[in-house]
Every structure is written in structure tokens, then in C-alpha cells.
Design a protein around this motif. Structure first.
Motif, mmCIF file in Angstrom:
data_model
loop_
_atom_site.group_PDB
_atom_site.id
_atom_site.type_symbol
_atom_site.label_atom_id
_atom_site.label_comp_id
_atom_site.label_asym_id
_atom_site.label_seq_id
_atom_site.Cartn_x
_atom_site.Cartn_y
_atom_site.Cartn_z
ATOM 1 N N UNK A 98 -10.590 -12.877 -14.962
ATOM 2 C CA UNK A 98 -11.721 -13.163 -14.220
ATOM 3 C C UNK A 98 -11.887 -14.446 -14.585
ATOM 4 N N UNK A 99 -12.808 -14.874 -15.909
ATOM 5 C CA UNK A 99 -13.514 -16.381 -15.436
ATOM 6 C C UNK A 99 -12.384 -17.271 -14.827
ATOM 7 N N UNK A 100 -11.330 -17.489 -15.127
ATOM 8 C CA UNK A 100 -10.466 -18.490 -14.777
ATOM 9 C C UNK A 100 -10.044 -18.427 -13.756
ATOM 10 N N UNK A 101 -9.785 -17.052 -12.451
ATOM 11 C CA UNK A 101 -10.139 -17.229 -11.666
ATOM 12 C C UNK A 101 -10.819 -17.682 -10.403
ATOM 13 N N UNK A 102 -11.861 -17.269 -11.032
ATOM 14 C CA UNK A 102 -13.142 -18.649 -10.292
ATOM 15 C C UNK A 102 -13.330 -19.624 -10.819
ATOM 16 N N UNK A 103 -12.554 -19.796 -11.908
ATOM 17 C CA UNK A 103 -12.731 -22.063 -12.142
ATOM 18 C C UNK A 103 -11.370 -21.912 -10.968
ATOM 19 N N UNK A 104 -10.803 -21.351 -11.730
ATOM 20 C CA UNK A 104 -9.279 -21.933 -10.850
ATOM 21 C C UNK A 104 -9.832 -21.509 -9.221
ATOM 22 N N UNK A 105 -10.332 -20.918 -8.318
ATOM 23 C CA UNK A 105 -10.721 -21.084 -6.790
ATOM 24 C C UNK A 105 -11.629 -22.359 -6.772
ATOM 25 N N UNK A 157 7.131 -16.301 -10.605
ATOM 26 C CA UNK A 157 5.834 -16.286 -12.135
ATOM 27 C C UNK A 157 5.153 -15.146 -11.257
ATOM 28 N N UNK A 158 4.802 -15.123 -9.664
ATOM 29 C CA UNK A 158 3.796 -14.347 -9.038
ATOM 30 C C UNK A 158 3.669 -13.362 -9.587
ATOM 31 N N UNK A 199 -4.693 -15.422 -30.689
ATOM 32 C CA UNK A 199 -4.474 -16.931 -30.603
ATOM 33 C C UNK A 199 -3.139 -16.807 -29.711
ATOM 34 N N UNK A 200 -2.577 -15.475 -29.507
ATOM 35 C CA UNK A 200 -1.547 -16.093 -28.724
ATOM 36 C C UNK A 200 -1.548 -16.197 -26.778
ATOM 37 N N UNK A 201 -1.273 -16.428 -26.444
ATOM 38 C CA UNK A 201 -1.148 -16.957 -25.404
ATOM 39 C C UNK A 201 -0.448 -15.958 -23.738
ATOM 40 N N UNK A 202 -0.169 -15.412 -23.040
ATOM 41 C CA UNK A 202 0.470 -14.457 -21.838
ATOM 42 C C UNK A 202 1.325 -15.650 -20.907
ATOM 43 N N UNK A 203 2.875 -16.246 -21.555
ATOM 44 C CA UNK A 203 3.113 -17.233 -20.299
ATOM 45 C C UNK A 203 3.262 -16.416 -19.182
ATOM 46 N N UNK A 204 3.932 -15.617 -19.242
ATOM 47 C CA UNK A 204 3.966 -14.972 -17.454
ATOM 48 C C UNK A 204 2.464 -14.431 -17.121
ATOM 49 N N UNK A 205 1.722 -14.076 -16.964
ATOM 50 C CA UNK A 205 0.075 -13.956 -16.928
ATOM 51 C C UNK A 205 -0.429 -15.237 -16.516
ATOM 52 N N UNK A 206 0.194 -15.394 -17.590
ATOM 53 C CA UNK A 206 -1.072 -16.924 -17.448
ATOM 54 C C UNK A 206 -0.488 -17.935 -15.768
ATOM 55 N N UNK A 207 0.737 -18.220 -16.311
ATOM 56 C CA UNK A 207 1.305 -19.236 -14.728
ATOM 57 C C UNK A 207 1.295 -18.696 -13.304
ATOM 58 N N UNK A 208 1.924 -16.886 -13.789
ATOM 59 C CA UNK A 208 1.189 -16.255 -12.400
ATOM 60 C C UNK A 208 0.130 -15.599 -11.946
ATOM 61 N N UNK A 209 -1.085 -16.000 -12.219
ATOM 62 C CA UNK A 209 -2.069 -16.446 -12.041
ATOM 63 C C UNK A 209 -2.342 -17.448 -11.300
ATOM 64 N N UNK A 210 -2.523 -18.525 -12.285
ATOM 65 C CA UNK A 210 -2.110 -19.684 -11.563
ATOM 66 C C UNK A 210 -1.806 -20.151 -10.343
ATOM 67 N N UNK A 211 -0.371 -19.086 -9.771
ATOM 68 C CA UNK A 211 0.714 -19.629 -8.948
ATOM 69 C C UNK A 211 -0.298 -18.732 -8.204
ATOM 70 N N UNK A 212 -0.889 -17.916 -7.862
ATOM 71 C CA UNK A 212 -1.469 -17.041 -7.117
ATOM 72 C C UNK A 212 -2.722 -17.618 -6.524
ATOM 73 N N UNK A 213 -3.489 -18.599 -7.862
ATOM 74 C CA UNK A 213 -4.984 -18.621 -7.483
ATOM 75 C C UNK A 213 -5.073 -20.677 -6.850
ATOM 76 N N UNK A 214 -4.029 -21.245 -7.722
ATOM 77 C CA UNK A 214 -3.862 -22.237 -7.581
ATOM 78 C C UNK A 214 -3.066 -23.480 -6.174
ATOM 79 N N UNK A 215 -2.771 -22.978 -5.008
ATOM 80 C CA UNK A 215 -2.216 -23.059 -4.274
ATOM 81 C C UNK A 215 -2.543 -24.939 -3.781
ATOM 82 N N UNK A 216 -3.642 -25.554 -3.908
ATOM 83 C CA UNK A 216 -3.743 -26.830 -4.059
ATOM 84 C C UNK A 216 -3.960 -27.847 -5.371
#
Length: 451
Positions: free
Chosen positions: A378-385, A16-17, A132-149
Motif C-alpha cells: 500500500x505504501x509503495x503504491x501511493x509513492x509510485x502513483x 508479471x501482472x 530479509x526476502x523480497x518477492x519478485x513476482x509480487x513486486x514486479x506485478x505492482x510496479x507493472x500495474x502502477x508504473x505505466x509511465x
């Protein structure tokens, strides 16, 4: 390239990344290309027509990317949805309830935000479906990079939510953005899908059978007036995604494994390359936040998605017997809700369809999609970090072994960490029992559950 090199590259493209990075890189290249002295060449390339006119397929490069290559992306999305339905979160209605409701609320609220902004501001309501749409590829990529734990259940929640979101986005495209229908072509596409299904059930194998048939189905679907990506989804949903005895992989899993590198490495980046190239200037960015159509898109992605998904999930747990996965906390859900505001691929596509008669407004809507997606990311990255750091500290605490006996201190009954952990578990169970008691005490409306 040698076989090991090709396999290594294909495996990279399945992650995904890497797919998210390629998507982002293509969008940046498009923006740079369109906003430099070479901008005229960008318009010339994406406006260049090719294809057999006798078959109704004399399309521009931009349309080939949006209608042709993106069908590959939706084919993979169809397989993912089928796998979730037969072997994933959507198989169990109770487990699927929360992400499904979250996806629905996460589509209704952005549409409502857009409608309110444009009704009060005198704008066009044609773009209600863009945010209304969410981009699967982008969203999962951000989660994979930021959400290691982060807990693995958070990814499952986001994936299920995004797959359901994609399904309804496809239905929106089919129902609301199909103006005229050629029933002969549509009938031919339907017949082709029946043949595709029968061949699959008969166990016929060979790409030389299915690839030409898929191209015929796609061509007929395009000429029918229904958006051609629907053909990709339909074929993806027809694949068998459960394993039979002795099978290491189901046909759906095997084909997805083969096609995903093509989708992530070619189809989606090329779509972004020829769709994201909009003129960005100080005046254009100012208009994004002043015109009702573009402001509605930005607020829909950033505010509507976060409030809709989080609010829908919270209300469902309060009003029904559905409960949040024990591994997750509400701040985790809010972070993912903000992350779902990354619209990008499908939002760009719907923006093109909604304002196809106004090229200038189409470009402005695309700029709004890019702006809203960037703010949400950007907002999600801050919250996920923040959440990731918290889970990392918990992990380190759980694995601390100060006496070096090979057993983490938290599992030793004579340690303070053990008693703190047990107290936290008891408190969590007590809170869940209180919540269930409140739901059970709610007056019944005469239906199967509480009113």
C-alpha cells in the motif's frame, strides 16, 4: 484447448501482472478458506500425505507445495540470475554495484530491526531471516500495474535487486536452515548435478532426459536435509544464457519461456494457497503488533527494507564513484525500496523453516508476513502513483506540439519549453560534476579508491 488458446494463456501467464494477480488471488482464497466454517477441510487437505515412503517422500500436500512446486519457481529464479550475470545489469560490475549493495543492505537492515525488537522484547531470534526476502513476482506485478509511465531503468533496478536478494535468501536457507545432513544423498544430488551439467555442455536435447534427471536430483537433495529448492536454483544457474551465432534464443531463455507459465500459473499460486491460510481474527491481528517475533517481521519488512535499500544506495553514491542512473531520481529509489518490503513467497517459506517446531507461532509469523507485505504494498503504491503522475506530466510536456508542425515544442530552439529543458539539463550536469569533485577530494586511505 486449441493451440492458439493454449499459446494465448501461456503468454498471459508470462506477464508479471497476471502472475502477481494469481498469487494474490491464491492468498486471498487461502485466508477465506481457513477462516470460514470450512477451515477444518483446509487443514485436512494441506495435511494430507502422499508419495512413496520408501524413497523418503511421503509428504503432506503443504510440503509438496513448499519443497516440490516451489523448486520450479527457484529454477526460473536461477535462470533469471544467470541471465543477469551474463547479459544483464550484473554483467558490468559498475552498473551492478548499486542494486547489489542495495540488496545486501536491504537484507541486513530488516534482520537488524528484527533482532533489536526481539532482543529488547524478549522474543525468539530464530526468525531473523524472515523479513530479509523480497518477492519478485509480487513486486514486479505492482510496479507493472502502477508504473505505466515510470522509467524502464527503475524496473531493471528492482529486478536486479530482487534477483540478488533471492540468491542470498537461498544461501540463508542452505546455511542456516539445514539441521542434519545425509552426506550420501547430498553426494548423489551433487553427482546428478554434474551429469546435468555435462549433458548440457554436450548439447544433449530432450525433455525426456532432463525432467527425470531433475526429479532424481530434487529427491536426493530433499533427502539430504538441504532444502530441496536449492536443486532448482543450481540447475537454473547451469543453463547457458548467452546466444551463439545464428541462435534466436539461448537455451536458458527458451527453457525459461517454457517453464515460466508453469511457475506463475501453478507452482507459486499453489504454494500460496497451502501456506497463506492462517487464522485471522481481531486477537490474532492484535498479537501481530504486540508479540516481538511478529512485530519484528512487520517492522523488518516495512521499515527495515525501505531504510536499508534507500540508505545503502545513497551512501554508496556518496562514498564511492558509483552513480544513480540518470533517468532515476531519489524519490523513485525510495518508492522501490518500500516496494521491496513485499516478502510473501520466500518470507513465508523461511517462516515455516524457522519455527517448524512451533505450529502456532508459525501461523502467527505467516500472519505477520502477510500484514507487513500488505502495508509495504500500500505504501509503495501511493509513492509510485505520485511518481508515475509526475513522469506522465513530463511526458505530456515533452510531446506537446502547440504549433502542429510535427515537432514537439520542447525541441524547437525558439520555444520557452526548449530553454527550460536545456537549463534543467545543465543544472543536472553541474550537480553531478560537483558530486564527483567531492568524491575525488576525499582523502585516500591507501587503497584503490577514496576512504
Amino acid at each position: 484447448m486449441s493451440l492458439p488458446e493454449r499459446n494465448y494463456l501461456a503468454d498471459l501467464l508470462r506477464t508479471e501482472t497476471v502472475g502477481g494477480v494469481l498469487l494474490l488471488a491464491a492468498a486471498v482464497i487461502a485466508l477465506l478458506w481457513a477462516n470460514t466454517p470450512l477451515g477444518d477441510s483446509y487443514e485436512a487437505v494441506r495435511g494430507f500425505h502422499l508419495g512413496p515412503a520408501s524413497l523418503g517422500l511421503d509428504l503432506s500436500v503443504q510440503h509438496w507445495a513448499a519443497d516440490g512446486l516451489l523448486a520450479v519457481f527457484f529454477f526460473v529464479a536461477g535462470i533469471e540470475l544467470k541471465r543477469e550475470l551474463v547479459a544483464g545489469e550484473l554483467r558490468d560490475p559498475k552498473a551492478a554495484a548499486l542494486p547489489v549493495v542495495a540488496a545486501l543492505c536491504g537484507m541486513l537492515m530488516p534482520a537488524l530491526v528484527y533482532t533489536v525488537v526481539n532482543t529488547t522484547g524478549g522474543g525468539s531470534l530464530d526468525g531473523w531471516a524472515v523479513p530479509t526476502a523480497t518477492d519478485i513476482a509480487f513486486a514486479l506485478a505492482v510496479l507493472a500495474v502502477i508504473g505505466t509511465s515510470l522509467p524502464s531503468s527503475l524496473r531493471a533496478f528492482l529486478l536486479t535487486l530482487a534477483v540478488v536478494d533471492d540468491l542470498f535468501a537461498i544461501l540463508i536457507i542452505a546455511v542456516f536452515f539445514t539441521s542434519t545432513i545425509n552426506f550420501w544423498a547430498l553426494g548423489g544430488a551433487a553427482l546428478g548435478l554434474v551429469v546435468f551439467y555435462v549433458l548440457l555442455r554436450k548439447g544433449v536435447r530432450g525433455w525426456y532426459v532432463y525432467v527425470p534427471l531433475a526429479l532424481v536430483i530434487w529427491g536426493l537433495m530433499y533427502n539430504s536435509g538441504v532444502h530441496a529448492t536449492i536443486a532448482g536454483v543450481a540447475m537454473g544457474l547451469m543453463l547457458r544464457c548467452h546466444r551463439r551465432e545464428g541462435e534466436p534464443h539461448s537455451p536458458g531463455e527458451h527453457i525459461e519461456h517454457l517453464v515460466r507459465p508453469l511457475s506463475a500459473g501453478l507452482a507459486v499460486p499453489l504454494f500460496a494457497l497451502f501456506s497463506a491460510g492462517v487464522s485471522v481474527s481481531g486477537g490474532a491481528l492484535h498479537e501481530v503488533f504486540t508479540k516481538p517475533e511478529t512485530l519484528g517481521v512487520v517492522l523488518g519488512l516495512v521499515l527495515g527494507k525501505a531504510v536499508g535499500i534507500f540508505g545503502g544506495t545513497w551512501l554508496t553514491t556518496r562514498l564511492t564513484r558509483a552513480s544513480l542512473n540518470p533517468e532515476l531520481k531519489w524519490p523513485d529509489v525510495f518508492a522501490v525500496s518500500a516496494l521491496a518490503g513485499i516478502g510473501f513467497t520466500v518470507s513465508l517459506l523461511i517462516g515455516e523453516l524457522a519455527f517448524s517446531s512451533d505450529p502456532m507461532l508459525t501461523d502467527e509469523i505467516k500472519a505477520a508476513v502477510l500484514t507487513g507485505s500488505l502495508i509495504a504494498a500500500v505504501l509503495a503504491t501511493v509513492l509510485l502513483k505520485i511518481r508515475n503522475a509526475k513522469y506522465r506530466r513530463l511526458y505530456e510536456e515533452e510531446n506537446r506540439d502547440e504549433d502542429l508542425d510535427g515537432i514537439p515544442d520542447i525541441y524547437e530552439e525558439d520555444s520557452p519549453a526548449y530553454h527550460l529543458r536545456m537549463a534543467a539539463l545543465h543544472e543536472a550536469k553541474a550537480a553531478e560534476h560537483r558530486r564527483r569533485a567531492e568524491v575525488a577530494a576525499t582523502p585516500d586511505s591507501g587503497q584503490d579508491g577514496p576512504a
